[in-house]
Design a protein around this motif. Structure first.
Motif, PDB file in Angstrom:
ATOM      1  N   ASP A 161       1.294  20.177  15.605  1.00  0.00           N
ATOM      2  CA  ASP A 161       2.242  19.499  16.487  1.00  0.00           C
ATOM      3  C   ASP A 161       3.557  20.255  16.585  1.00  0.00           C
ATOM      4  N   ASN A 162       4.020  20.765  15.428  1.00  0.00           N
ATOM      5  CA  ASN A 162       5.259  21.542  15.438  1.00  0.00           C
ATOM      6  C   ASN A 162       5.127  22.783  16.315  1.00  0.00           C
ATOM      7  N   ARG A 163       3.999  23.449  16.105  1.00  0.00           N
ATOM      8  CA  ARG A 163       3.791  24.688  16.854  1.00  0.00           C
ATOM      9  C   ARG A 163       3.781  24.402  18.353  1.00  0.00           C
ATOM     10  N   LYS A 164       3.185  23.256  18.688  1.00  0.00           N
ATOM     11  CA  LYS A 164       3.085  22.916  20.105  1.00  0.00           C
ATOM     12  C   LYS A 164       4.465  22.596  20.678  1.00  0.00           C
ATOM     13  N   ALA A 165       5.280  21.893  19.882  1.00  0.00           N
ATOM     14  CA  ALA A 165       6.588  21.460  20.366  1.00  0.00           C
ATOM     15  C   ALA A 165       7.555  22.634  20.459  1.00  0.00           C
TER      16      ALA A 165
ATOM     17  N   SER B 158      16.564  24.000  24.638  1.00  0.00           N
ATOM     18  CA  SER B 158      15.891  23.545  25.856  1.00  0.00           C
ATOM     19  C   SER B 158      15.373  22.118  25.690  1.00  0.00           C
ATOM     20  N   GLY B 159      15.759  21.457  24.585  1.00  0.00           N
ATOM     21  CA  GLY B 159      15.469  20.039  24.448  1.00  0.00           C
ATOM     22  C   GLY B 159      14.209  19.709  23.697  1.00  0.00           C
ATOM     23  N   ALA B 160      13.629  20.677  23.012  1.00  0.00           N
ATOM     24  CA  ALA B 160      12.388  20.412  22.297  1.00  0.00           C
ATOM     25  C   ALA B 160      12.668  19.605  21.029  1.00  0.00           C
TER      26      ALA B 160
ATOM     27  N   VAL C 282      22.033  21.187  18.520  1.00  0.00           N
ATOM     28  CA  VAL C 282      22.492  22.578  18.636  1.00  0.00           C
ATOM     29  C   VAL C 282      23.553  22.747  19.709  1.00  0.00           C
ATOM     30  N   SER C 283      23.973  21.626  20.335  1.00  0.00           N
ATOM     31  CA  SER C 283      24.892  21.785  21.465  1.00  0.00           C
ATOM     32  C   SER C 283      26.226  22.383  21.025  1.00  0.00           C
ATOM     33  N   GLY C 284      26.610  22.156  19.747  1.00  0.00           N
ATOM     34  CA  GLY C 284      27.890  22.685  19.298  1.00  0.00           C
ATOM     35  C   GLY C 284      27.775  24.039  18.638  1.00  0.00           C
ATOM     36  N   PHE C 285      26.568  24.609  18.604  1.00  0.00           N
ATOM     37  CA  PHE C 285      26.352  25.886  17.899  1.00  0.00           C
ATOM     38  C   PHE C 285      27.126  27.017  18.534  1.00  0.00           C
TER      39      PHE C 285
END
Lengths: 298, 513
Positions: free
Chosen positions: B167-171, B213-215, B225-228
């Motif tokens: 599932d992680n790999r897919k996301a 990208s919102g994953a 991550v928006s403040g990264f």
């Protein structure tokens, strides 16, 4: 115009003789380069031309030193050893497989005969540089192509090995065996094997006792062609082989490309005598098979 | 007579089966036996000869190296249409960064650089210099920030468990792909367990892009991550070399990303695939068509000299009594049977400046001692030596054709009032044409593919296309181009052989008389 008619005009007479002279010059062009290297190989100096001593037929101008060099050099000896090891094995493979296949091809009903023949002759048709290129690629990394899957790689490397060179040379020699043996089989009287069979010989026995002795000249001349093809071949060895498989032509090629040493002339002279020997053998075989064909009915 | 009855019943063989069936079976058995005899050789030739030729043909269009070396970039570029002006979007740079780091670790980037250099010069040095700087790219801040947000991100063992989950790999497709490439590299190159090694910045960079990208990964800690703080890979590539900010560079990569290419063939005919499609190469790079032309011209010259020298000789042999003809035949066959290298070395020795021929010319007084003729290492040398080597191939077919022309035809022509020349030209010559045709094609085919003799006596002005093929295999290592040149040569030769087959028949090749 094999001889001059007594009524020939002066112009015809002049043409007749000048034509002979022209032909003589062409034959000279064919033979002279090969003949000239023979005395040159006995040069006492490291020159490639006739020294004044040689022209004066002074014994001091001649020596066997280039031959001594040939027999004392480890490079040349390795090359000769390799040549004598590769060519016979390649010849045996070509002749065995080639003769069996030629017999198969000479049967009355062979499906796809033309296409099979074209494939078997192809090593003779394709320029050596192309064969060498393909073999260099493929032998270094052989694989089985499988449709819709890709390559099934075979984890062996044939480049730089004795087996690779022998394989390549055997392939190059096969067309010659096929051509000479099928040509002999055309003149083979099939009723002889039928007679043998009717007297109870098994196919194998009748092959060795009846067919083989009769087609033997063709097989031998095919073998000679295959042998000389391998013995003389350099392009494929250069690509497929490595320094460990260097053959006489390879060593000559390298020698001629880098710095010409007069030892090459000694080697060349030895090879010329070898080819004279081969030519004589072939001529004898040809005469023998002509004699046999003359005797056989039909 | 019971014709009607017999016709309705099939004819039977001795064992009671219908004759037709029985004959068919016998025929089939015969065919199978023939094939069984041929099969071993056929298989041998297929493996040792046909497969190599096929491999060469395939290599002339094969181009999997780009896809294998930078797979992520190729995938990311799928939707990018180069227009020659705009640079690719950031995700292509990101994908390329991942690919390049892995390629550099696997030592594959220079290979790809050389491959692309065949299409656009400068690529090789571009890849080389980028390879030296790629490990110094400033991308560690992503790793630092992720580890600060959640310490689990700094743990290689955690990563290994995460990435084992489907599932992680897919996301997180980018992360999964970068991690997979990195783990493989660690195992193959460093010979270590990826679960114990500090992660490469490429993984964190990919992770940032995925999250940006919102994953959302099911079992991995969510990080906003928006403040990264971010770094621009595009600028960093541009800082290494300005070429990375030139759309043409990317256009070249995109153009040659496919698994097959016509680039080698275009190169072999002095063309290239530019930004606006196929175009001619600049004047200074056009060498192959000229070389092919020279090969053809020299081969035609050699064929013509062979006709000129072979015709009189064959005529003489065909018209002499058998015994003398046989003696002369030996003079033709001896060179034929002598090793090619012996003949080539003979010419090399004879033609050189201090060689026998020049000595002779000086002695006669035709040339001065100081201006000896340059007979070797040029087209003259190639022509002389090759004419000598191929002349027997002209004489033998000519002789076998001339032998079948009855001498009475010439006598008939003369008795009808023709003079010697007319009789020869109108009666004899036309009948000898098949021999000329067969000999010419044979000599031409052999000459066009020659390698050894031009290499040794041709210098630079007398070499053939085959010498260039050999050069590309052993020196420049541009195997694809060698394969393309070889394929072109092969096609020419096969067409000529087809003509020869129609004319003479391949089985009729005369082997030494």
């Amino acid at each position: 115009m094999s001889s001059l008619p007594p009524y020939a005009s002066p112009v015809q007479r002049a043409w007749f003789y000048s034509f002979r002279v022209i032909c003589g010059l062409i034959f000279f062009f064919l033979i002279a380069p090969i003949i000239v290297i023979i005395p040159l190989s006995f040069n006492a100096e490291d020159f490639f031309t006739f020294t004044p001593e040689m022209l004066a037929l002074n014994p001091e101008g001649f020596s066997l030193k280039h031959y001594k060099d040939f027999f004392n050099s480890s490079d040349w000896q390795l090359a000769m050893k390799n040549s004598l090891q590769i060519a016979p094995v390649a010849t045996i493979i070509s002749v065995t497989l080639g003769t069996i296949a030629a017999i198969g091809l000479s049967q009355t009903h062979v499906p796809f005969r033309r296409s099979i023949m074209a494939i078997l002759i192809s090593p003779m048709i394709v320029p050596l540089i192309i064969s060498a290129t393909g073999m260099y690629f493929f032998y270094s990394n052989p694989y089985i192509p499988i449709p819709f899957y890709g390559k099934l790689e075979i984890p062996i490397t044939l480049t730089g090995t004795y087996v690779g060179v022998v394989l390549a040379h055997a392939a190059l020699g096969i067309p010659f065996v096929i051509i000479t043996v099928t040509a002999t089989l055309v003149g083979f009287d099939r009723s002889l094997t039928q007679a043998a069979a009717s007297m109870g010989a098994s196919p194998v026995r009748s092959f060795f006792k009846v067919q083989m002795p009769l087609i033997l000249p063709g097989v031998i001349s095919g073998a000679l062609f295959a042998f000389i093809t391998s013995f003389d071949e350099v392009v494929v060895v250069l690509f497929v082989g490595s320094a460990n498989q260097k053959t006489l032509p390879w060593q000559m090629f390298i020698g001629l490309r880098e710095q010409v040493s007069p030892t090459i002339l000694a080697v060349a002279t030895i090879l010329v005598f070898l080819s004279v020997l081969l030519l004589a053998t072939l001529e004898l075989l040809r005469r023998r098979s002509e004699r046999l064909r003359g005797m056989s009915p039909g | 007579m019971t014709d009607d009855q017999d016709a309705s019943k099939p004819v039977l063989a001795a064992d009671g089966t219908p004759l037709k069936q029985s004959l068919n079976r016998a025929l089939r058995r015969q065919k199978l036996r023939a094939l069984a005899l041929i099969a071993p050789l056929l298989l041998f030739i297929l493996v040792s000869f046909v497969a190599p030729i096929g491999d060469m043909l395939f290599r002339s269009v094969e181009n999997s190296i780009v896809m294998e070396t930078i797979p992520r970039t190729v995938r990311a570029m799928r939707n990018w249409e180069p227009d020659g002006e705009t640079l690719p979007p950031d995700e292509i740079y990101a994908a390329f960064y991942t690919d390049f780091v892995l390629a550099e670790e696997n030592k594959l980037h220079t290979r790809l650089g050389s491959r692309l250099n065949y299409e656009a010069s400068g690529m090789s040095s571009l890849f080389r210099s980028t390879g030296r700087s790629i490990s110094k790219f400033d991308t560690t801040i992503y790793g630092t920030q992720f580890t600060e947000a959640d310490a689990a991100y700094g743990d290689p063992a955690m990563w290994a468990t995460w990435m084992a989950e489907k599932d992680n790999r897919k996301a997180l497709p980018l992360t999964a792909s970068a991690y997979e490439g990195w783990a493989e590299m660690i195992e193959d190159v460093k010979d270590a367990d990826p679960a114990t090694k500090k992660l490469s910045p490429i993984v964190y960079t990919a992770l940032y892009n995925d999250f940006a990208s919102g994953a959302v990964a099911p079992s991995m800690p969510a990080v906003d991550v928006s403040g990264f703080e971010t770094v621009s890979l595009r600028e960093q590539f541009g800082a290494v070399k300005a070429d990375w900010l030139d759309p043409t560079t990317w256009t070249v990569i995109k153009t040659f990303a496919g698994p097959l290419t016509d680039g080698y063939f275009l190169n072999a005919v002095d063309m290239l695939r530019g930004p606006d499609g196929i175009e001619a190469r600049p004047e200074s790079q056009r060498i192959y068509l000229r070389l092919l032309w020279r090969t053809i011209v020299l081969s035609v010259t050699i064929t013509a000299t062979c006709i000129m020298l072979g015709y009189p000789v064959a005529w003489l042999m065909a018209n002499l009594p058998n015994r003398s003809a046989n003696v002369l035949m030996i003079l033709v066959l001896l060179p034929f049977w002598t090793s090619l290298l012996v003949r080539t070395s003979a010419w090399k020795v004879l033609l050189q400046e201090q060689g026998v021929i020049n000595d002779l010319l000086v002695w006669i007084g035709l040339v001065g001692d100081l201006d000896r003729l340059q007979l070797i290492q040029n087209a003259t040398g190639t022509t002389i030596a090759m004419t000598h080597i191929l002349l027997p191939f002209m004489v033998l077919p000519l002789y076998s054709v001339m032998k079948t022309i009855p001498p009475s035809y010439l006598r008939a022509a003369k008795s009808l009032g023709a003079n010697d020349w007319t009789a020869f030209w109108r009666v004899y010559f036309p009948q000898s044409l098949p021999g000329i045709g067969a000999g010419s094609i044979l000599v031409f085919i052999l000459s066009i593919g020659y390698y050894i003799t031009p290499e040794l006596v041709g210098g630079t002005k007398g070499v053939f296309i085959s010498n260039r093929i050999a050069y590309h295999i052993s020196s420049s290592l541009n195997w694809g181009l060698a394969a393309a040149l070889g394929s072109i040569l092969l096609v020419i030769v096969l067409i000529l052989y087809w003509v020869y087959d129609r004319l003479v028949g391949i089985d009729n090749v005369k082997l030494g008389g």
